[in-house]
Design an enzyme around this catalytic site. Structure first.
Site, PDB file in Angstrom:
ATOM      1  N   LYS A   1       0.847  -1.199   0.000  1.00 22.59           N
ATOM      2  CA  LYS A   1       0.000   0.000   0.000  1.00 22.59           C
ATOM      3  C   LYS A   1       0.879   1.244   0.000  1.00 22.59           C
ATOM      4  O   LYS A   1       0.578   2.220  -0.677  1.00 22.59           O
ATOM      5  CB  LYS A   1      -0.898   0.019   1.240  1.00 22.59           C
ATOM      6  CG  LYS A   1      -2.144  -0.835   1.092  1.00 22.59           C
ATOM      7  CD  LYS A   1      -3.121  -0.617   2.232  1.00 22.59           C
ATOM      8  CE  LYS A   1      -4.312  -1.561   2.101  1.00 22.59           C
ATOM      9  NZ  LYS A   1      -5.160  -1.562   3.307  1.00 22.59           N
TER      10      LYS A   1
ATOM     11  N   GLU B   1      -9.455  -0.901  16.093  1.00 20.40           N
ATOM     12  CA  GLU B   1     -10.668  -1.680  15.850  1.00 20.40           C
ATOM     13  C   GLU B   1     -11.542  -0.944  14.848  1.00 20.40           C
ATOM     14  O   GLU B   1     -11.847   0.246  15.042  1.00 20.40           O
ATOM     15  CB  GLU B   1     -11.427  -1.852  17.169  1.00 20.40           C
ATOM     16  CG  GLU B   1     -11.687  -3.314  17.469  1.00 20.40           C
ATOM     17  CD  GLU B   1     -12.706  -3.460  18.565  1.00 20.40           C
ATOM     18  OE1 GLU B   1     -13.794  -3.982  18.277  1.00 20.40           O
ATOM     19  OE2 GLU B   1     -12.403  -3.031  19.685  1.00 20.40           O
TER      20      GLU B   1
ATOM     21  N   ASP C   1      -9.384   2.394   3.656  1.00 15.63           N
ATOM     22  CA  ASP C   1     -10.255   1.272   3.970  1.00 15.63           C
ATOM     23  C   ASP C   1     -10.945   0.882   2.674  1.00 15.63           C
ATOM     24  O   ASP C   1     -11.313   1.747   1.883  1.00 15.63           O
ATOM     25  CB  ASP C   1     -11.283   1.654   5.039  1.00 15.63           C
ATOM     26  CG  ASP C   1     -11.925   0.413   5.642  1.00 15.63           C
ATOM     27  OD1 ASP C   1     -11.193  -0.539   5.957  1.00 15.63           O
ATOM     28  OD2 ASP C   1     -13.163   0.383   5.791  1.00 15.63           O
TER      29      ASP C   1
ATOM     30  N   PHE D   1      -5.345 -10.012  -5.365  1.00 15.18           N
ATOM     31  CA  PHE D   1      -5.539 -10.655  -4.067  1.00 15.18           C
ATOM     32  C   PHE D   1      -7.035 -10.633  -3.751  1.00 15.18           C
ATOM     33  O   PHE D   1      -7.842 -10.156  -4.553  1.00 15.18           O
ATOM     34  CB  PHE D   1      -4.737  -9.913  -2.975  1.00 15.18           C
ATOM     35  CG  PHE D   1      -5.233  -8.509  -2.717  1.00 15.18           C
ATOM     36  CD1 PHE D   1      -4.954  -7.479  -3.587  1.00 15.18           C
ATOM     37  CD2 PHE D   1      -6.023  -8.230  -1.601  1.00 15.18           C
ATOM     38  CE1 PHE D   1      -5.428  -6.187  -3.370  1.00 15.18           C
ATOM     39  CE2 PHE D   1      -6.505  -6.935  -1.376  1.00 15.18           C
ATOM     40  CZ  PHE D   1      -6.202  -5.924  -2.264  1.00 15.18           C
ATOM     41  N   GLY D   2      -7.373 -11.105  -2.575  1.00 10.71           N
ATOM     42  CA  GLY D   2      -8.747 -11.018  -2.069  1.00 10.71           C
ATOM     43  C   GLY D   2      -9.789 -11.510  -3.059  1.00 10.71           C
ATOM     44  O   GLY D   2      -9.725 -12.635  -3.555  1.00 10.71           O
ATOM     45  N   TYR D   3     -10.719 -10.643  -3.383  1.00 11.45           N
ATOM     46  CA  TYR D   3     -11.856 -11.017  -4.225  1.00 11.45           C
ATOM     47  C   TYR D   3     -11.586 -10.825  -5.720  1.00 11.45           C
ATOM     48  O   TYR D   3     -12.489 -11.013  -6.537  1.00 11.45           O
ATOM     49  CB  TYR D   3     -13.105 -10.211  -3.809  1.00 11.45           C
ATOM     50  CG  TYR D   3     -13.509 -10.467  -2.373  1.00 11.45           C
ATOM     51  CD1 TYR D   3     -14.334 -11.538  -2.033  1.00 11.45           C
ATOM     52  CD2 TYR D   3     -13.062  -9.653  -1.332  1.00 11.45           C
ATOM     53  CE1 TYR D   3     -14.703 -11.791  -0.719  1.00 11.45           C
ATOM     54  CE2 TYR D   3     -13.419  -9.893  -0.010  1.00 11.45           C
ATOM     55  CZ  TYR D   3     -14.235 -10.962   0.285  1.00 11.45           C
ATOM     56  OH  TYR D   3     -14.589 -11.212   1.588  1.00 11.45           O
ATOM     57  N   ASP D   4     -10.364 -10.439  -6.094  1.00 13.75           N
ATOM     58  CA  ASP D   4     -10.048 -10.178  -7.507  1.00 13.75           C
ATOM     59  C   ASP D   4     -10.465 -11.320  -8.457  1.00 13.75           C
ATOM     60  O   ASP D   4     -11.032 -11.049  -9.521  1.00 13.75           O
ATOM     61  CB  ASP D   4      -8.560  -9.882  -7.701  1.00 13.75           C
ATOM     62  CG  ASP D   4      -8.211  -8.436  -7.374  1.00 13.75           C
ATOM     63  OD1 ASP D   4      -9.042  -7.556  -7.641  1.00 13.75           O
ATOM     64  OD2 ASP D   4      -7.112  -8.191  -6.849  1.00 13.75           O
TER      65      ASP D   4
HETATM   66  P1  IMP Z   1      -8.842  -3.465   4.418  1.00 12.79           P
HETATM   67  O1  IMP Z   1      -7.403  -3.864   4.346  1.00 12.79           O
HETATM   68  O2  IMP Z   1      -9.409  -3.357   5.778  1.00 12.79           O
HETATM   69  O3  IMP Z   1      -9.120  -2.258   3.577  1.00 12.79           O
HETATM   70  O4  IMP Z   1      -9.652  -4.721   3.821  1.00 12.79           O
HETATM   71  C1  IMP Z   1     -10.046  -4.746   2.519  1.00 12.79           C
HETATM   72  C2  IMP Z   1     -10.581  -6.118   2.132  1.00 12.79           C
HETATM   73  O5  IMP Z   1     -11.357  -5.923   0.967  1.00 12.79           O
HETATM   74  C3  IMP Z   1      -9.472  -7.071   1.774  1.00 12.79           C
HETATM   75  O6  IMP Z   1      -9.348  -8.063   2.728  1.00 12.79           O
HETATM   76  C4  IMP Z   1      -9.897  -7.686   0.461  1.00 12.79           C
HETATM   77  O7  IMP Z   1     -10.516  -8.913   0.706  1.00 12.79           O
HETATM   78  C5  IMP Z   1     -10.944  -6.747  -0.081  1.00 12.79           C
HETATM   79  N1  IMP Z   1     -10.324  -5.920  -1.145  1.00 12.79           N
HETATM   80  C6  IMP Z   1      -9.984  -4.599  -1.069  1.00 12.79           C
HETATM   81  N2  IMP Z   1      -9.406  -4.188  -2.213  1.00 12.79           N
HETATM   82  C7  IMP Z   1      -9.381  -5.274  -3.015  1.00 12.79           C
HETATM   83  C8  IMP Z   1      -8.871  -5.467  -4.332  1.00 12.79           C
HETATM   84  O8  IMP Z   1      -8.310  -4.593  -5.003  1.00 12.79           O
HETATM   85  N3  IMP Z   1      -9.005  -6.718  -4.807  1.00 12.79           N
HETATM   86  C9  IMP Z   1      -9.573  -7.738  -4.127  1.00 12.79           C
HETATM   87  N4  IMP Z   1     -10.041  -7.606  -2.902  1.00 12.79           N
HETATM   88  C10 IMP Z   1      -9.957  -6.373  -2.340  1.00 12.79           C
END
Ligand code: IMP
Length: 201
Positions: A12, A40, A69, A153-156
């Protein structure tokens, strides 16, 4: 000017720093200052949660602090998982993979044509004098039926982006960053910081 990034994620830092350095901002991770705060996320909006994180780090360091966020918002689920994206399913032992599979399962009943979703990101800068600058970015697409792609990552892998004709996990990272929620929030942030006079520093 030094700004602390309320995050432990060096990726980030690299992405945000690419924009903020143009405005003379030296972005540093909270860990570089020996600060280890895990705020939190009690807010119900991306705006609230990013503010909570940035404000806590600003108070701990006395320096301007920035936080983001983000999450995925699914229309057919009334905006869920939204701010709970990172905690979706409620079980801390779940992986990113488990969470995206759960989201697919929970949207199995949603017909094609009604699977609209968006990634949302809000970046907040809080200054020691109480000034707050917030920028929101979104990217709109649709949920797939199964994961596709290895990038991101994540939901990509389950987020299909129609203009690219593929999921954001199939897009090269520079291509995704150019159109992503975080990329869009950064563009808005850049303009707002310039309006606030940062370009002159
Ligand atoms: P944060 O780090 O609290 O902002 O959590 C964001 C969550 O949203 C992550 O755990 C991901 O699962 C999802 N997320 C946020 N941005 C992306 C992205 O660019 N691609 C896929 N998932 C995302």
């Amino acid at each position: 000017m030094k700004v602390v990034l309320a995050s432990k994620n060096p990726h980030k830092l690299v992405e945000i720093d690419a924009i903020t350095r143009k405005l003379g901002i030296e972005l540093i991770l909270q860990s570089e200052l020996g600060v280890d705060i895990d705020v939190e996320e009690t807010g119900t909006t991306f705006e609230e949660n990013s503010f909570l994180k940035a404000n806590a780090v600003m108070q701990a360091t006395g320096l301007p602090a920035m936080a983001d966020d983000s999450g995925i918002v699914v229309d057919a689920l009334g905006g869920a998982p939204g701010v709970y994206s990172a905690r979706y399913g409620g079980d801390p032992s779940m992986t990113d993979h488990d969470r995206k599979m759960l989201l697919l399962k929970n949207t199995e009943h949603v017909p094609d044509g009604q699977r609209q979703a968006a990634f949302v990101a809000v970046i907040t800068l809080v200054e020691p004098d109480g000034r707050v600058i917030q920028a929101r970015g979104e990217i709109h697409g649709e949920l797939t039926r199964e994961p596709k792609g290895e990038n991101g990552f994540g939901y990509d892998p389950i987020f299909y982006y129609p203009p690219a004709g593929m999921t954001t996990a199939e897009m090269p990272s520079e291509e995704k960053n150019a159109v992503s929620h975080r990329g869009n929030a950064l563009k808005v942030l850049y303009e707002k910081l310039k309006e606030a006079g940062y370009a002159d520093k």
